[in-house]
Write a protein that holds these residues in place. Structure first.
Motif, PDB file in Angstrom:
ATOM      1  N   GLN B 163       6.474  13.677  14.133  1.00  0.00           N
ATOM      2  CA  GLN B 163       7.491  13.623  15.165  1.00  0.00           C
ATOM      3  C   GLN B 163       8.781  14.254  14.651  1.00  0.00           C
ATOM      4  OE1 GLN B 163       8.425   9.608  16.352  1.00  0.00           O
ATOM      5  NE2 GLN B 163       9.240   9.060  14.363  1.00  0.00           N
ATOM      6  N   VAL B 164       9.499  14.906  15.561  1.00  0.00           N
ATOM      7  CA  VAL B 164      10.814  15.444  15.221  1.00  0.00           C
ATOM      8  C   VAL B 164      11.819  14.925  16.240  1.00  0.00           C
ATOM      9  CG1 VAL B 164      10.147  17.557  14.060  1.00  0.00           C
ATOM     10  CG2 VAL B 164      10.350  17.546  16.516  1.00  0.00           C
ATOM     11  N   PHE B 165      13.070  14.872  15.808  1.00  0.00           N
ATOM     12  CA  PHE B 165      14.130  14.431  16.705  1.00  0.00           C
ATOM     13  C   PHE B 165      15.021  15.621  16.999  1.00  0.00           C
ATOM     14  CE2 PHE B 165      13.576   9.867  16.841  1.00  0.00           C
ATOM     15  CZ  PHE B 165      12.684   9.667  15.801  1.00  0.00           C
ATOM     16  N   VAL B 166      15.380  15.786  18.258  1.00  0.00           N
ATOM     17  CA  VAL B 166      16.290  16.869  18.613  1.00  0.00           C
ATOM     18  C   VAL B 166      17.500  16.278  19.322  1.00  0.00           C
ATOM     19  CG1 VAL B 166      14.437  18.560  18.817  1.00  0.00           C
ATOM     20  CG2 VAL B 166      15.257  17.392  20.843  1.00  0.00           C
ATOM     21  N   SER B 167      18.636  16.935  19.106  1.00  0.00           N
ATOM     22  CA  SER B 167      19.854  16.425  19.716  1.00  0.00           C
ATOM     23  C   SER B 167      20.781  17.572  20.064  1.00  0.00           C
ATOM     24  CB  SER B 167      20.531  15.484  18.714  1.00  0.00           C
ATOM     25  OG  SER B 167      21.862  15.257  19.096  1.00  0.00           O
ATOM     26  N   ASN B 168      21.706  17.322  20.990  1.00  0.00           N
ATOM     27  CA  ASN B 168      22.742  18.316  21.265  1.00  0.00           C
ATOM     28  C   ASN B 168      23.778  18.254  20.131  1.00  0.00           C
ATOM     29  OD1 ASN B 168      23.419  15.694  22.395  1.00  0.00           O
ATOM     30  ND2 ASN B 168      25.277  16.658  23.153  1.00  0.00           N
ATOM     31  N   HIS B 169      24.502  19.324  19.966  1.00  0.00           N
ATOM     32  CA  HIS B 169      25.335  19.478  18.772  1.00  0.00           C
ATOM     33  C   HIS B 169      26.784  19.730  19.148  1.00  0.00           C
ATOM     34  CE1 HIS B 169      25.849  19.878  14.588  1.00  0.00           C
ATOM     35  NE2 HIS B 169      25.779  21.173  14.470  1.00  0.00           N
ATOM     36  N   THR B 170      27.677  18.917  18.629  1.00  0.00           N
ATOM     37  CA  THR B 170      29.097  19.098  18.932  1.00  0.00           C
ATOM     38  C   THR B 170      29.902  19.340  17.663  1.00  0.00           C
ATOM     39  OG1 THR B 170      28.820  17.606  20.782  1.00  0.00           O
ATOM     40  CG2 THR B 170      31.061  18.003  20.076  1.00  0.00           C
ATOM     41  N   SER B 171      29.461  18.720  16.574  1.00  0.00           N
ATOM     42  CA  SER B 171      30.205  18.829  15.333  1.00  0.00           C
ATOM     43  C   SER B 171      29.278  18.371  14.232  1.00  0.00           C
ATOM     44  CB  SER B 171      31.425  17.922  15.402  1.00  0.00           C
ATOM     45  OG  SER B 171      31.899  17.642  14.104  1.00  0.00           O
ATOM     46  N   MET B 172      29.632  18.653  13.006  1.00  0.00           N
ATOM     47  CA  MET B 172      28.777  18.173  11.912  1.00  0.00           C
ATOM     48  C   MET B 172      28.775  16.652  11.837  1.00  0.00           C
ATOM     49  SD  MET B 172      28.182  20.634   8.894  1.00  0.00           S
ATOM     50  CE  MET B 172      29.668  20.614   7.956  1.00  0.00           C
TER      51      MET B 172
END
Lengths: 175, 374
Positions: B163-172
């Motif tokens: 399984q992998v997790f994906v997320s939206n990105h705003t900052s480190m």
């Protein structure tokens, strides 16, 4: 206006408005200034070709190189004047004049068979051969009463293009 | 459309290498034109010019990376002194306390981490477990140093293979916010400076994969590393930010398909920051990460919501790109973000010629179809 300030005075706005023949409202000029400053990354007072091309929607446009020659290095006043042809209040002849200028790259006031071919090539890329383009253009020119050797002037363009359906308007987003 | 077949036959007479027009046109995009092609239709380039001018005036790509400043609320004789007091409290009291907390956190972390790392070399399983806990600990300290108020919704990620997790990105800081809950392994752009140092030492222990945006060959190596990581049962769950770049938390750009062609379950995570005290968007063009952290540490709090969403699998007949878009849709809806059809990497490079070809196809079809319909 200065080249480093990011605020416009009322005098500046009126000067720009006069220069574009009142085709934009004062609010639109303020919005355009914000956009100009956003594109002009290091506040040089003009937008370089590279900065225009950093807008992917513009870079992908088939006529981007031609337009780039017309907008590269313009200061804000001239930038607004250029865009004023796209205002809803601009007259049809003014819009047609811009179209003419896009075709007439050598600025001699005449658009030849080859000039039109060049634009067609920009628009159709590798999907049509030169022969196909020439064929289509010759036939269409003949239909309209011109020949391959004819040079079209601005008046010819106005005669050909001035029809109610021609729409060339861009809305300036105002907060 | 019979015209297309006529078109194809005339094309095949002239040049067999011509790209197939049908591939580039969305179905039903061109209505059957009526009548003959006239000179005025041929010369009329106004639609293309309008699009170009529209892009100059406003474009959806630049909007994704604009830091939208909040409305100033302190321009008033009652509120201004309050705001000044707030500044004094934030910079004079909160900031030093936070720096202290962070320093203590680092000291504790290093005091535990270095011995664990060096002495437990032989006992890998135990060492990894302790290192994971310590990384979670230092992330908690980081979050505390900006007074992070994070609300987690949904079931906590579980340590399962494939399984992998994906997320939206705003900052480190997205990574830090998520890491304080679960020891994710992450794939990151290699950064210079102290961040790079942290990446190569401490993050190694949770299992991280590096890539370099500017290297084209890198992609194959990275894909291979991703696959290897996902297959390993012992590895930490992998967290991927498929946008590939930081976006301003109002929009999402297109997801890269790399995360979606690994043959495993994709668990979407949505992160939405509340701009009430500070804008957490890291505009890497405008500030360095250090400045960004300092900005966070001198604000009242960083408020955000994290949603762990339902795991998704590739549906039968779905391509990885469609899968990526579907997951992007799920994340965007949950976090209230608008989708834009642009590749985040256009921030760093120009569009390739392939992108223009769709526009060409449309123009050609109009000319040739009208021409052939005589």
């Amino acid at each position: 206006m200065g080249n480093a300030s990011s605020t416009l005075t009322q005098y500046d706005i009126e000067e720009v408005q006069e220069h574009c023949n009142n085709l934009f409202s004062q609010q639109e000029i303020v919005s355009l200034y914000q956009r100009f400053c956003q594109l002009d990354r290091n506040a040089k007072g003009f937008i370089s070709a590279d900065e225009f091309l950093s807008v992917p929607e513009f870079a992908m446009n088939p006529l981007s190189q031609r337009l780039l020659k017309m907008v590269d290095g313009l200061n804000f006043k001239e930038f607004v004047a250029f865009l004023s042809a796209f205002s809803a209040k601009a007259s049809m002849p003014q819009k047609i004049e811009l179209i003419f200028k896009v075709y007439d790259t050598d600025r001699n006031g005449k658009v030849t068979f080859n000039d039109i071919l060049d634009v067609l090539r920009d628009l159709s890329g590798t999907f049509m051969s030169d022969k196909q383009r020439e064929e289509v253009l010759s036939q269409v020119l003949q239909e309209a009463g011109y020949t391959r050797e004819s040079s079209l002037l601005l008046d010819d363009f106005v005669k050909i293009l001035d029809k109610p359906g021609l729409k060339m308007e861009v809305e300036v987003p105002v907060d | 459309m019979s015209e297309i077949s006529k078109l194809n036959s005339s094309c095949s007479e002239l040049d067999l290498d011509r790209p197939n027009l049908e591939d580039y046109l969305p179905t039903g995009s061109i209505q059957q034109p009526h009548g003959k092609l006239r000179l005025r239709d041929l010369l009329d380039i106004s639609p293309t010019l309008t699009e170009a001018a529209g892009a100059i005036v406003d474009d959806s790509f630049t909007r994704c990376f604009k830091s939208i400043p909040p409305e100033p609320w302190n321009w008033n004789v009652y509120l201004f002194p309050l705001w000044c007091l707030g500044v004094v409290v934030r910079y004079g009291i909160l900031f030093p306390v936070r720096v202290l907390v962070l320093t203590i956190g680092w000291i504790i972390f290093l005091l535990c981490y270095i011995p664990v790392h060096l002495l437990l070399k032989g006992h890998d399983k135990l060492r990894k477990k302790l290192e994971r806990c310590l990384v979670e600990l230092i992330c908690c300290f980081f979050v505390a140093s900006w007074t992070g108020v994070v609300k987690y919704h949904g079931p906590r990620p579980s340590m399962r293979p494939k399984q992998v997790f994906v997320s939206n990105h705003t900052s480190m800081i997205d990574f830090i916010v998520l890491e304080q809950m679960t020891p994710f392994a992450v794939i990151m752009q290699k950064h210079p400076g102290w961040v790079g140092l942290l990446q190569s030492t401490i993050l190694e222990s949770v299992g991280c994969i590096w890539f370099n945006r500017s290297e084209a060959k890198d992609r194959e190596i990275v894909t291979r590393k991703l696959r290897e990581h996902v297959e390993g049962a012992d590895n930490n769950p992998l967290l991927i930010f498929p946008e590939g770049t930081c976006v301003n938390n109002h929009y999402t750009v297109m997801f890269k398909k790399g995360a979606f062609e690994l043959n495993c379950t994709v668990c979407p995570i949505a992160i939405k920051y509340n701009k009430i005290f500070v804008d957490a968007f890291w505009n890497s063009r405008k500030q360095s990460f250090t400045m960004h952290l300092l900005q966070l540490m001198t604000s009242w709090a960083v408020v955000c919501d994290v949603w762990y969403l339902e795991p998704q699998n590739l549906k039968p007949g779905e391509t990885p790109i469609e899968f990526a878009e579907r997951v992007r849709d799920i994340i965007s809806v949950r976090a209230g973000l608008k989708k834009v059809p642009w590749d985040g990497y256009l921030k760093y490079s120009r569009p390739s010629p392939k992108h223009r070809e769709q526009k060409y196809a449309k123009h050609c079809l109009i000319y040739l179809v009208l021409h052939l319909s005589w």
